[in-house]
Scaffold this active site. Structure first.
Site, PDB file in Angstrom:
ATOM      1  N   HIS A 191       0.876  -1.302  -0.039  1.00  0.00           N
ATOM      2  CA  HIS A 191       0.116  -0.128  -0.067  1.00  0.00           C
ATOM      3  C   HIS A 191       0.881   1.259   0.029  1.00  0.00           C
ATOM      4  O   HIS A 191       0.310   2.337  -0.098  1.00  0.00           O
ATOM      5  CB  HIS A 191      -0.822  -0.071   1.238  1.00  0.00           C
ATOM      6  CG  HIS A 191      -1.841  -1.000   1.261  1.00  0.00           C
ATOM      7  ND1 HIS A 191      -3.108  -0.950   0.644  1.00  0.00           N
ATOM      8  CD2 HIS A 191      -2.068  -2.399   1.536  1.00  0.00           C
ATOM      9  CE1 HIS A 191      -4.071  -1.844   0.828  1.00  0.00           C
ATOM     10  NE2 HIS A 191      -3.071  -3.012   1.320  1.00  0.00           N
TER      11      HIS A 191
ATOM     12  N   LYS B 179      -7.952  14.144   4.923  1.00  0.00           N
ATOM     13  CA  LYS B 179      -6.968  12.725   4.593  1.00  0.00           C
ATOM     14  C   LYS B 179      -6.070  12.894   5.792  1.00  0.00           C
ATOM     15  O   LYS B 179      -6.140  14.079   6.228  1.00  0.00           O
ATOM     16  CB  LYS B 179      -6.572  12.730   3.206  1.00  0.00           C
ATOM     17  CG  LYS B 179      -5.823  14.000   2.628  1.00  0.00           C
ATOM     18  CD  LYS B 179      -5.193  13.735   1.485  1.00  0.00           C
ATOM     19  CE  LYS B 179      -6.189  13.911   0.169  1.00  0.00           C
ATOM     20  NZ  LYS B 179      -6.348  12.769  -0.450  1.00  0.00           N
ATOM     21  N   ARG B 180      -5.296  11.759   6.035  1.00  0.00           N
ATOM     22  CA  ARG B 180      -4.378  12.052   7.008  1.00  0.00           C
ATOM     23  C   ARG B 180      -3.201  13.131   6.606  1.00  0.00           C
ATOM     24  O   ARG B 180      -3.136  13.632   5.528  1.00  0.00           O
ATOM     25  CB  ARG B 180      -3.341  10.860   6.792  1.00  0.00           C
ATOM     26  CG  ARG B 180      -4.043   9.659   7.779  1.00  0.00           C
ATOM     27  CD  ARG B 180      -4.459   9.882   9.010  1.00  0.00           C
ATOM     28  NE  ARG B 180      -3.376  10.183  10.031  1.00  0.00           N
ATOM     29  CZ  ARG B 180      -2.884   9.170  11.030  1.00  0.00           C
ATOM     30  NH1 ARG B 180      -3.594   8.077  11.083  1.00  0.00           N
ATOM     31  NH2 ARG B 180      -1.778   9.400  11.534  1.00  0.00           N
TER      32      ARG B 180
ATOM     33  N   LYS C  99       1.217  14.369   1.091  1.00  0.00           N
ATOM     34  CA  LYS C  99      -0.397  14.666   0.442  1.00  0.00           C
ATOM     35  C   LYS C  99      -0.500  16.097   0.183  1.00  0.00           C
ATOM     36  O   LYS C  99      -1.436  16.608  -0.549  1.00  0.00           O
ATOM     37  CB  LYS C  99      -1.225  14.081   1.449  1.00  0.00           C
ATOM     38  CG  LYS C  99      -1.253  12.916   1.446  1.00  0.00           C
ATOM     39  CD  LYS C  99      -2.080  12.187   2.840  1.00  0.00           C
ATOM     40  CE  LYS C  99      -2.263  10.803   2.965  1.00  0.00           C
ATOM     41  NZ  LYS C  99      -2.701   9.911   2.162  1.00  0.00           N
TER      42      LYS C  99
ATOM     43  N   THR D  78      -8.387   6.706  -1.687  1.00  0.00           N
ATOM     44  CA  THR D  78      -9.715   6.079  -2.006  1.00  0.00           C
ATOM     45  C   THR D  78     -10.773   7.290  -1.817  1.00  0.00           C
ATOM     46  O   THR D  78     -11.963   7.181  -2.004  1.00  0.00           O
ATOM     47  CB  THR D  78      -9.903   4.919  -0.867  1.00  0.00           C
ATOM     48  OG1 THR D  78      -9.437   5.340   0.423  1.00  0.00           O
ATOM     49  CG2 THR D  78      -9.155   3.588  -1.418  1.00  0.00           C
TER      50      THR D  78
ATOM     51  N   LYS E 109     -14.676   8.371  -3.312  1.00  0.00           N
ATOM     52  CA  LYS E 109     -15.909   8.802  -2.420  1.00  0.00           C
ATOM     53  C   LYS E 109     -16.481   9.945  -2.902  1.00  0.00           C
ATOM     54  O   LYS E 109     -17.643  10.117  -3.167  1.00  0.00           O
ATOM     55  CB  LYS E 109     -15.667   8.766  -0.963  1.00  0.00           C
ATOM     56  CG  LYS E 109     -15.328   7.270  -0.510  1.00  0.00           C
ATOM     57  CD  LYS E 109     -14.608   7.531   0.988  1.00  0.00           C
ATOM     58  CE  LYS E 109     -13.793   6.226   1.131  1.00  0.00           C
ATOM     59  NZ  LYS E 109     -12.738   6.318   2.296  1.00  0.00           N
TER      60      LYS E 109
HETATM   61  C1  26W Z   1       4.117   0.873   9.754  1.00  0.00           C
HETATM   62  C2  26W Z   1       3.192   1.871   9.854  1.00  0.00           C
HETATM   63  C3  26W Z   1       2.284   1.968   8.749  1.00  0.00           C
HETATM   64  C4  26W Z   1       1.021   1.979   8.968  1.00  0.00           C
HETATM   65  C5  26W Z   1       0.225   2.039   7.800  1.00  0.00           C
HETATM   66  C6  26W Z   1       2.696   2.119   7.343  1.00  0.00           C
HETATM   67  C7  26W Z   1       1.932   2.330   6.335  1.00  0.00           C
HETATM   68  C8  26W Z   1       0.618   2.301   6.631  1.00  0.00           C
HETATM   69  C9  26W Z   1      -0.256   2.405   5.228  1.00  0.00           C
HETATM   70  C10 26W Z   1       0.417   1.912   4.320  1.00  0.00           C
HETATM   71  C11 26W Z   1      -1.152   3.383   5.367  1.00  0.00           C
HETATM   72  C12 26W Z   1      -1.855   3.598   4.289  1.00  0.00           C
HETATM   73  O1  26W Z   1      -3.250   3.672   4.509  1.00  0.00           O
HETATM   74  N1  26W Z   1      -1.809   3.718   3.062  1.00  0.00           N
HETATM   75  C13 26W Z   1      -2.781   3.970   2.013  1.00  0.00           C
HETATM   76  O2  26W Z   1      -3.401   2.696   1.587  1.00  0.00           O
HETATM   77  C14 26W Z   1      -4.649   3.159   0.887  1.00  0.00           C
HETATM   78  C15 26W Z   1      -5.386   1.856   0.363  1.00  0.00           C
HETATM   79  O3  26W Z   1      -4.788   1.083  -0.620  1.00  0.00           O
HETATM   80  C16 26W Z   1      -4.113   3.947  -0.499  1.00  0.00           C
HETATM   81  O4  26W Z   1      -5.308   4.293  -1.198  1.00  0.00           O
HETATM   82  C17 26W Z   1      -3.412   5.118   0.027  1.00  0.00           C
HETATM   83  O5  26W Z   1      -2.787   5.801  -1.234  1.00  0.00           O
HETATM   84  C18 26W Z   1      -2.180   4.602   1.170  1.00  0.00           C
HETATM   85  O6  26W Z   1      -1.670   5.698   1.509  1.00  0.00           O
END
Ligand code: 26W
Length: 849
Positions: A383, A574-575, A580, A685, A689
């Protein structure tokens, strides 16, 4: 051979003759009278409340239990239908399930929305109020967690045998408050009042081992085996939440694990005479599932987080293996044909070595047989491309916490590197590059590589992202195993994100197209011709206007800022993360403000009034992201309190952005900000929406934006319905090393003026230097996010958007076309692709609807 797990606080069903008589019962009624009767019974008899009860708590829980009964009934039938059909199952392993609220969605999917409203009305209760008072289940950070929730909805709707496995955090994503323009985090004890949707299943408790050591021994057949001893064990207790499909009788299950101490854990200490210490130890065990880590993009290497990851992987695999044993005994020859695990990022990737351990140590399989099974059941979804988000665990920490797993990882690595060496003889650099162990002063386990080596499928979440993965991060692995790699573009569920959150649009779509779009979103295509119908456009605009009023109310309540629904609603939620580029958004707002302040009528003559809303949480330790929140709040203060600006420009920061807030925000948005530095947002995503709800995107060629734009071009033959700007991913890469933001600033009068305002302290009068770190970041030639590089083209695109908005008929047309072209972005499509190309499950109709 059964796994030696002790079950604790288990209340086993020991009925001498547990015939179906015990649970044979006629289906529960679905009429108004059936619901009122059950709600009354729960309220009066189960909870023992009466006319003196003033809290909405008991009516709410009475309604939920009434619905849960009906869900459980269908969950059982669904499970039996899968069992009888003997079909393959997939398991979605995820550290995050960002479910949000459940009530509205359960009613919609059960087809009880109008019935329940009427039943409650008869009881003097308002359904809307109960829905609004429900706490979000915030067991996720952002996109990745919400994606998992949308996937479950679509799998149940498609009647696919898919089960979710996750962690039942006591505290979900923190609650965000803004105090003195700064983010403050409060704990989110969402389980304080209990959740009535879940059902505890203590009889399926599993034992999880940590620490200790391993030793060789010879078994009764004289075979050399390994056992993991002197470990400190913790129990995993499952809680099941029903996941209803859309009006099809299917109810799948999300199983969340909660940590509990073992009995002997404290007994040992107790006998040693240290009772308080033993209770403390019990606490430590239960800490494992206490809190969700709020980092969404950078790993922090904390031991507790690894504990959580292994906890999920081990409990879930044991669960599946034991169910297999129950039905098939210890013959695993057909296991891989019948089971598949989808790993949601590397977070659950301990599943690879844990599967090996269980098969070899507990079920006595040989290495090769176990590896065959593991690598034919695991599939991994990536992701993120951000290097700082790639998980690595120090070998030392890993070996201390999970000694047996580390041994297995070393052995996997040895086998793997042998294969690499055979393919590229003498290429030692490549061996070092691809090794599961990153060597160095502090060696690390590379979890993404472990996941790739252990899986038969590796996918990215949008076309560009999947392409960049195989060209960059995973290039060596792609050369070795090209056929493992594939793309699965994300989606969102239209049941929650249109039908549930936008009832007015749902009504308009239903009367215009019928209701097939609820399960076949492509049907929305048929909206396109209506974009040219002035009468239809008026209806569309009315819906949007009402939704903007609803959003304005939320903004007034939570930000104290007045938004005029006639203005352009420009939204970025978003975060908060540098990639971003909320910062780019604020710079544009400052630019508009400074134009208004010049008082030059030439610059402001055809002004489009604009309300800018920004919302999102920053990771608590992410300094610059928090400072960006402060900047947004400070700029908002100045603009909103300036009487010369008036209604022409407003800016608000919405605190505590969450799923239930997005349900109000997306329907009320005109312009959707998707402005990440190209090549950095895996998919996005939120963009989907917004599009479904008729917002027009202003965005870069990044993530799924590219496919959103392509769908619009396919539908209309032109690219007029998307405001494109910015460098492409290739151009971003080419800029590195030759980036001179100061020259760009100097050469652009607008950007110069914006920087001057920012640097003058205009937005931080009483806190000099407050925005120094932000200014430095923008001016740094090493700014990886290239904020200054995209400023000009962003401002130009914003001007095109503002101009387009002044033509209301034209804008409404674009809005309709955006919804019309959004069919691809349903998770129904996404899940069908996962199923056709990875899982290969058969759908099974349930016996009831
Ligand atoms: C290790 C800590 C950590 C926690 C969560 C690292 C990375 C993450 C995720 C990758 C964060 C995340 O939510 N990524 C998002 O995933 C979505 C679903 O696929 C994508 O639409 C977003 O672009 C992506 O940033």
């Amino acid at each position: 051979m059964s796994i030696n797990h002790r079950t604790h606080n288990m209340r086993p069903l020991r009925v001498s003759n547990p015939t179906t008589e015990l649970f044979a019962q006629p289906p529960l009624g679905m009429e108004v009278a059936d619901l009122t009767a059950d709600i009354r019974r729960y309220f009066g008899n189960f909870y023992g409340r009466d006319k003196y009860c003033r809290s909405s708590h008991y009516p709410y829980h009475s309604l939920v239990l009434t619905l849960r009964d009906r869900l459980m009934e269908r969950a059982r039938k669904t499970r039996f239908a899968y069992e009888e059909a003997g079909v393959k199952h997939a398991y979605y392993l995820s550290l995050e399930f960002l479910m949000g609220r459940t009530l509205g969605n359960a009613l919609l999917n059960l087809g009880l929305d109008t019935v329940a409203a009427e039943a409650l009305g008869q009881l003097g209760l308002a359904l809307e109020e109960l829905i609004d008072n429900e706490h979000d289940a915030g067991l996720g950070n952002g996109g990745l967690g919400r994606l998992a929730a949308c996937f479950l909805d679509s799998c149940a709707t498609l009647q696919l045998p898919v089960m979710g496995y996750g962690i039942r955090y006591e505290y979900g994503m923190f609650r965000q408050r803004i105090e003195n323009s700064r983010q403050v985090e409060d704990p989110d004890h969402w389980l304080r009042d209990g959740s009535s949707w879940e059902l505890e299943r203590p009889e399926h408790t599993r034992r999880i081992q940590y620490q200790g050591r391993t030793e060789f021994f010879r078994d009764a057949q004289g075979k050399q085996r390994v056992r993991w001893i002197d470990s400190k064990d913790v129990l995993a207790v499952p809680y099941d939440t029903p996941i209803p499909g859309y009006r099809n009788g299917t109810v799948n299950v999300l199983r969340l694990w909660s940590a509990a101490a073992t009995d002997e854990f404290d007994l040992g200490e107790f006998n040693a005479g240290s009772y308080p210490e033993s209770v403390a130890a019990k606490n430590a065990a239960e800490n494992i599932t206490m809190v969700l880590y709020p980092n969404d993009a950078s790993e922090n290497g904390k031991e507790l987080r690894l504990r959580q990851q292994y906890f999920l992987a081990s409990a879930s695999l044991q669960d599946v293996l034991e169910r297999w044993e129950l039905h098939h005994g210890i013959d695993f020859s057909r296991f891989a044909e019948q089971n598949c695990f989808q790993l949601n990022d590397t977070h659950p990737s301990c599943a690879v070595p844990e599967m090996m351990r269980l098969l070899i140590d507990e079920y006595n399989l040989e290495w090769d047989a176990a590896w065959q099974i593991t690598t034919h059941t695991m599939a991994y979804t990536n992701h993120t491309l951000l290097p700082e988000a790639l998980e690595r665990w120090s070998v030392h920490l890993f070996g201390h916490l999970l000694p047996r797993l580390l041994e297995i990882i070393y052995e996997i690595n040895a086998h793997f590197l042998t294969e690499v060496a055979r393919r590229w003889p003498g290429d030692t650099e490549r061996l070092a590059r691809m090794s599961l162990i990153e060597e160095g002063p502090v060696p690390h386990v590379r979890m993404a590589y472990l996941a790739i080596v252990g899986s038969f499928s590796v996918n990215g979440v949008a076309a560009l992202h999947s392409e960049l993965l195989v060209q960059g991060l995973f290039r060596d692995f792609y050369e070795l195993w090209p056929s493992k790699f594939n793309n699965k573009t994300n989606g969102v569920t239209q049941r929650r994100w249109v039908a549930g959150s936008n009832p007015l649009l749902r009504q308009l779509l239903d009367t215009t197209l019928g209701n097939a779009w609820l399960t076949r979103l492509d049907e929305l295509r048929r909206l396109a011709p209506h974009a040219d119908d002035a009468g239809f456009r008026d209806q569309w605009q009315t819906v949007k206007y009402r939704n903007k009023e609803r959003l304005a109310k939320l903004v007034l309540r939570d930000c104290g800022v007045v938004f005029d629904p006639n203005a352009l609603f420009d939204v970025q939620v978003k975060r908060i993360h540098e990639y971003k580029r909320q910062l780019l958004n604020v710079l544009h707002v400052i630019h508009l403000y400074s134009r208004l302040k010049t008082g030059d009528p030439a610059l402001t003559k055809d002004w489009t009034s604009r309300c800018v809303l920004i919302g999102g949480k920053a990771a608590p330790g992410y300094f610059i992201a928090k400072r960006i929140i402060t900047l947004i709040c400070k700029v908002a203060e100045v603009i909103n309190s300036d009487p010369t600006i008036g209604n022409r420009l407003k800016l608000a920061f919405l605190p505590n952005y969450r799923v239930s807030a997005m349900e109000i925000i997306a329907p009320g948005t005109d312009l959707s900000e998707q402005i990440s530095t190209a090549g950095k947002e895996a998919s996005g995503t939120g963009n989907m929406k917004f599009m479904m709800n008729g917002a027009i995107t202003i965005g870069t060629l990044d993530g799924a934006n590219i496919e959103i734009r392509e769908e619009l071009i396919k539908l209309t033959g032109n690219d007029d319905n998307f405001f494109l700007f910015g460098l492409t991913a290739d151009e971003v890469e080419a800029t590195r090393g030759a980036y001179d933001p100061n020259a760009l600033i100097a050469a652009d009068a607008d950007l110069s003026r914006v920087m001057k305002l920012l640097e003058s302290g205009h937005f931080n009068a009483f806190e000099p230097g407050l925005f120094e770190p932000i200014i430095n970041a923008i001016r740094s030639p090493h700014d990886p996010w290239l904020v200054a590089a995209d400023f000009r083209s962003f401002v130009d695109a914003q001007e095109r958007a503002a101009t387009a908005y002044r033509d209301r008929a034209g804008w409404t047309r674009m809005s309709i076309l955006n919804t019309a072209a959004s069919g691809k972005f349903s998770t129904d499509r996404t899940m069908q692709e996962y199923n056709a190309e990875i899982w290969k499950l058969s759908s099974v109709a349930s016996t009831s609807t």
